[in-house]
Design a protein around this motif. Structure first.
Motif, PDB file in Angstrom:
ATOM      1  N   PRO A 317       0.623  -1.071   0.744  1.00 36.49           N
ATOM      2  CA  PRO A 317       0.109  -0.089   0.342  1.00 36.49           C
ATOM      3  C   PRO A 317       0.845   1.006  -0.006  1.00 36.49           C
ATOM      4  CG  PRO A 317      -0.820  -1.879   1.517  1.00 36.49           C
ATOM      5  CD  PRO A 317       0.143  -2.019   1.365  1.00 36.49           C
ATOM      6  N   ASN A 318       2.248   1.126   0.667  1.00 32.94           N
ATOM      7  CA  ASN A 318       3.034   2.775   0.811  1.00 32.94           C
ATOM      8  C   ASN A 318       3.245   2.829  -0.746  1.00 32.94           C
ATOM      9  OD1 ASN A 318       4.053   0.225   1.377  1.00 32.94           O
ATOM     10  ND2 ASN A 318       5.607   1.179   2.343  1.00 32.94           N
ATOM     11  N   LYS A 319       3.744   1.760  -1.091  1.00 32.52           N
ATOM     12  CA  LYS A 319       4.101   1.714  -3.053  1.00 32.52           C
ATOM     13  C   LYS A 319       3.102   2.797  -3.438  1.00 32.52           C
ATOM     14  CE  LYS A 319       8.211  -0.003  -3.135  1.00 32.52           C
ATOM     15  NZ  LYS A 319       8.443  -1.871  -2.104  1.00 32.52           N
ATOM     16  N   VAL A 320       1.519   1.847  -3.810  1.00 30.82           N
ATOM     17  CA  VAL A 320       0.884   2.639  -3.890  1.00 30.82           C
ATOM     18  C   VAL A 320       0.564   3.032  -4.494  1.00 30.82           C
ATOM     19  CG1 VAL A 320      -1.482   2.151  -4.810  1.00 30.82           C
ATOM     20  CG2 VAL A 320       0.392  -0.401  -4.098  1.00 30.82           C
ATOM     21  N   ARG A 321       0.501   4.459  -2.635  1.00 28.07           N
ATOM     22  CA  ARG A 321       0.414   5.613  -2.589  1.00 28.07           C
ATOM     23  C   ARG A 321       0.861   6.672  -2.828  1.00 28.07           C
ATOM     24  NH1 ARG A 321      -1.487   3.917   1.831  1.00 28.07           N
ATOM     25  NH2 ARG A 321       0.629   4.068   3.100  1.00 28.07           N
ATOM     26  N   ALA A 322       2.850   6.179  -3.044  1.00 27.62           N
ATOM     27  CA  ALA A 322       3.178   7.172  -3.331  1.00 27.62           C
ATOM     28  C   ALA A 322       3.428   6.730  -5.383  1.00 27.62           C
ATOM     29  CB  ALA A 322       4.891   6.388  -3.017  1.00 27.62           C
ATOM     30  N   VAL A 323       2.595   6.287  -5.915  1.00 30.14           N
ATOM     31  CA  VAL A 323       2.394   6.025  -7.188  1.00 30.14           C
ATOM     32  C   VAL A 323       1.453   6.854  -7.955  1.00 30.14           C
ATOM     33  CG1 VAL A 323       2.209   4.728  -9.153  1.00 30.14           C
ATOM     34  CG2 VAL A 323       3.847   3.992  -8.026  1.00 30.14           C
ATOM     35  N   GLN A 324       0.689   7.370  -6.752  1.00 24.83           N
ATOM     36  CA  GLN A 324      -0.643   7.603  -6.950  1.00 24.83           C
ATOM     37  C   GLN A 324      -0.319   9.213  -6.799  1.00 24.83           C
ATOM     38  OE1 GLN A 324      -3.660   5.842  -4.502  1.00 24.83           O
ATOM     39  NE2 GLN A 324      -3.962   4.260  -6.167  1.00 24.83           N
ATOM     40  N   GLU A 325       0.426   9.737  -5.183  1.00 24.26           N
ATOM     41  CA  GLU A 325       0.474  10.658  -5.817  1.00 24.26           C
ATOM     42  C   GLU A 325       1.331  11.780  -6.639  1.00 24.26           C
ATOM     43  OE1 GLU A 325       2.242  11.106  -1.792  1.00 24.26           O
ATOM     44  OE2 GLU A 325       1.100  10.434  -0.579  1.00 24.26           O
ATOM     45  N   ARG A 326       2.109  10.957  -7.536  1.00 24.85           N
ATOM     46  CA  ARG A 326       3.398  11.406  -8.453  1.00 24.85           C
ATOM     47  C   ARG A 326       2.299  11.273  -9.354  1.00 24.85           C
ATOM     48  NH1 ARG A 326       8.619   9.881  -8.228  1.00 24.85           N
ATOM     49  NH2 ARG A 326       9.001  10.644  -9.928  1.00 24.85           N
ATOM     50  N   LEU A 327       1.484  10.143  -9.886  1.00 24.00           N
ATOM     51  CA  LEU A 327       1.094  10.140 -11.157  1.00 24.00           C
ATOM     52  C   LEU A 327      -0.840  10.752 -10.746  1.00 24.00           C
ATOM     53  CD1 LEU A 327       2.224   6.657 -12.750  1.00 24.00           C
ATOM     54  CD2 LEU A 327       3.188   8.961 -13.127  1.00 24.00           C
ATOM     55  N   GLY A 328      -1.192  10.392  -9.896  1.00 21.49           N
ATOM     56  CA  GLY A 328      -2.876  10.297  -9.907  1.00 21.49           C
ATOM     57  C   GLY A 328      -3.420   8.618 -10.124  1.00 21.49           C
ATOM     58  N   VAL A 329      -4.226   8.647  -8.848  1.00 17.47           N
ATOM     59  CA  VAL A 329      -4.783   7.323  -9.083  1.00 17.47           C
ATOM     60  C   VAL A 329      -5.582   6.948 -10.136  1.00 17.47           C
ATOM     61  CG1 VAL A 329      -6.201   6.136  -7.796  1.00 17.47           C
ATOM     62  CG2 VAL A 329      -5.733   7.970  -6.483  1.00 17.47           C
ATOM     63  N   VAL A 330      -6.364   7.564 -11.257  1.00 10.98           N
ATOM     64  CA  VAL A 330      -6.552   7.553 -12.421  1.00 10.98           C
ATOM     65  C   VAL A 330      -5.771   6.448 -13.321  1.00 10.98           C
ATOM     66  CG1 VAL A 330      -8.442   7.900 -14.445  1.00 10.98           C
ATOM     67  CG2 VAL A 330      -8.519   8.223 -12.270  1.00 10.98           C
ATOM     68  N   VAL A 331      -4.999   8.287 -13.595  1.00  9.47           N
ATOM     69  CA  VAL A 331      -3.956   7.714 -14.194  1.00  9.47           C
ATOM     70  C   VAL A 331      -2.477   6.483 -13.949  1.00  9.47           C
ATOM     71  CG1 VAL A 331      -1.551   8.684 -15.530  1.00  9.47           C
ATOM     72  CG2 VAL A 331      -3.265  10.116 -15.758  1.00  9.47           C
ATOM     73  N   ALA A 332      -2.316   6.324 -13.020  1.00  6.08           N
ATOM     74  CA  ALA A 332      -1.345   5.133 -11.774  1.00  6.08           C
ATOM     75  C   ALA A 332      -2.430   3.994 -13.092  1.00  6.08           C
ATOM     76  CB  ALA A 332      -1.467   5.354 -11.330  1.00  6.08           C
ATOM     77  N   GLY A 333      -3.386   4.092 -12.324  1.00  8.65           N
ATOM     78  CA  GLY A 333      -3.899   2.811 -12.564  1.00  8.65           C
ATOM     79  C   GLY A 333      -4.353   2.189 -14.156  1.00  8.65           C
ATOM     80  N   GLN A 334      -4.413   3.601 -14.836  1.00  7.66           N
ATOM     81  CA  GLN A 334      -4.801   2.872 -16.643  1.00  7.66           C
ATOM     82  C   GLN A 334      -3.410   2.848 -17.009  1.00  7.66           C
ATOM     83  OE1 GLN A 334      -8.155   3.471 -17.192  1.00  7.66           O
ATOM     84  NE2 GLN A 334      -7.250   2.390 -19.148  1.00  7.66           N
ATOM     85  N   LEU A 335      -2.392   2.438 -16.804  1.00  9.03           N
ATOM     86  CA  LEU A 335      -1.377   2.705 -17.219  1.00  9.03           C
ATOM     87  C   LEU A 335      -1.159   0.835 -17.182  1.00  9.03           C
ATOM     88  CD1 LEU A 335       1.695   5.482 -16.142  1.00  9.03           C
ATOM     89  CD2 LEU A 335       1.323   4.417 -18.849  1.00  9.03           C
TER      90      LEU A 335
END
Ligand code: ADP
Length: 422
Positions: A317-335
């Protein structure tokens, strides 16, 4: 063959859960992703249409359910089932009641039942109140659900604002007296004009009684569990042609791949248990955002044909949150979803025929990319996760689509080991 039972589910994982439970009887069950275009063809005795209408505006949900009903009737269905979540996920404007009334009107029936109980998964109903394990629904984690917070446990109170006709209860004391007593109670409520009857169930035996009592109703509604006994009951009653209980055998090539886009706690454990058993590639969303997916495609192309590669974006979860903060939840998920979908297509072109996919949204992206719109349900790998088969050109492919927390730690190897099922 002509369809006997037509089911409409308000989301994909609910549809595959129902399809898997119906298939436990040995019946051929076909799952359609959305209402099929064009008239029914290659239909099974049991057809399940997966819609995505749990939180859609009411009018959209109702019109999609009507379209599904029309298709199922054209397929020949004589019994219908409206499947929603075992935690009755809905809001006061929610779609469970309006869809029920639309289906009742379409079928010209005056009464239906509501039984979301699923004792095997800890969902039970007593005196019209829904429990999640030992907690009332409104005290369970469902009270904080982001889209459908459930703040009341009483199904009659939840349903009343959603429907125009009276709501009533057939309680556990009636169910405990058997199916004849329950039928009498439903008839009595019907004479009083009660159209919507919540039915208590706390154990599997109750569901058996309810299914017996309601087997002749044109429309039932509920979770998946109350539908499970129906194929056997209809087969024993002689109303279901014996061919209806025959599953098609599929022959699927051996090459397999595991694609994981779920970050749930269980999927993290499943990836950890599997990643040292063969070639594994972890997708880094930040690297994908910078450099695209070619590196992952090249890695896949370089793998030995005899191996089963694992490609995963699964992270803590902490890694996912860090990525989401950088890219945005939707953009990260879509990628991630786009990449895993493209990898599935590349793997298929290279001869892979079995796909084990972790993640609800991820499964949607992969099935869409593979152009799959009909799945034939096979044996269960874990409760709620069957092997599914789809036609692709001149051959069959097998898919195991697992959402979030489903399956044991050994799920990926369990799926691959079930060769007789796929
Ligand atoms: P689940 O069934 O566990 O909810 P889903 O596939 O439905 O799994 O949802 C997981 C979402 O998280 C997907 O949109 C996926 O693309 C995204 N995701 C997966 N891995 C990562 C990651 N490392 N960082 C950010 N988002 C991710």
């Amino acid at each position: 063959m002509t369809t006997f039972m037509g089911c409409i589910a308000d989301d994909f994982t609910g549809a595959s859960d129902l399809a898997g439970l119906l298939a436990r009887s040995g019946a051929r069950v076909s799952l359609r992703i959305g209402v099929p275009d064009g008239p029914p063809k290659d239909t099974a005795a049991f057809e399940v249409i997966a819609l995505k209408i749990r939180t859609e505006p009411v009018e959209d949900a109702v019109s999609q359910a009507r379209a599904a009903l029309a298709w199922l009737r054209a397929a020949g269905a004589q019994r219908f089932f409206w499947k929603y979540c075992s935690t009755f996920d809905s809001t006061a404007q929610g779609n469970i009641g309006p869809v029920s009334e639309a289906l009742m009107n379409g079928l010209g029936v005056a009464q239906t039942i509501y039984c979301p109980a699923f004792p095997e998964n800890g969902r039970s109903i007593f005196m019209g109140n829904l429990f999640v394990a030992e907690q009332p629904l409104s005290e369970s984690p469902m009270k904080d659900h982001p889209l459908t917070p459930m703040r009341d446990s009483n199904l009659m109170r939840l349903l009343t604002p959603q429907v125009t006709k009276p709501v009533g209860l057939a309680n556990r004391l009636t169910v405990a007296r058997g199916h004849a007593a329950l039928s009498d109670r439903l008839d009595a409520l019907g004479r009083e004009g009660v159209a919507h009857v919540v039915v208590d169930a706390v154990a599997d035996g109750d569901l058996e009684i309810i299914a017996q009592a309601c087997a002749d109703m044109p429309l039932m509604t509920g979770g998946s569990a109350v539908a499970m006994p129906l194929p056997r009951i209809w087969s024993q009653a002689g109303v279901l042609p014996s061919k209806g209980l025959t599953q098609t055998r599929h022959s699927v090539g051996a090459r397999a791949i595991v694609l994981s886009g779920s970050c749930s706690a269980m999927t993290n454990a499943q990836v950890a248990a599997f990643k040292d058993q063969g070639p594994a590639l972890q997708l880094d969303p930040l690297a994908l955002a910078d450099g695209g997916m070619q590196g992952a495609l090249d890695w896949l192309a370089a793998q030995d044909a005899g191996a089963t590669p694992l490609i995963y974006a699964t992270a803590a979860p902490n890694k996912v949150r860090a990525v989401q903060e950088r890219l945005g939840v939707v953009v990260a998920g879509q990628l991630i979803e786009d990449t895993l979908a493209a990898l599935a297509v590349a793997a298929h072109s290279a001869g892979v025929r079995r796909f084990v996919v972790a993640g609800g949204e991820t499964s949607g992206a992969v099935t869409q990319a593979l152009g799959v719109s009909q799945l034939d349900i096979g044996a269960e790998i874990a409760p709620g996760v069957p092997w599914c088969f789809a036609k692709k050109g001149d051959h069959d492919i097998a898919l195991a689509l697992k959402s979030g927390n489903f399956g044991a730690k050994s799920f990926f190897s369990d799926a691959l080991a079930k060769r007789e099922a796929a």
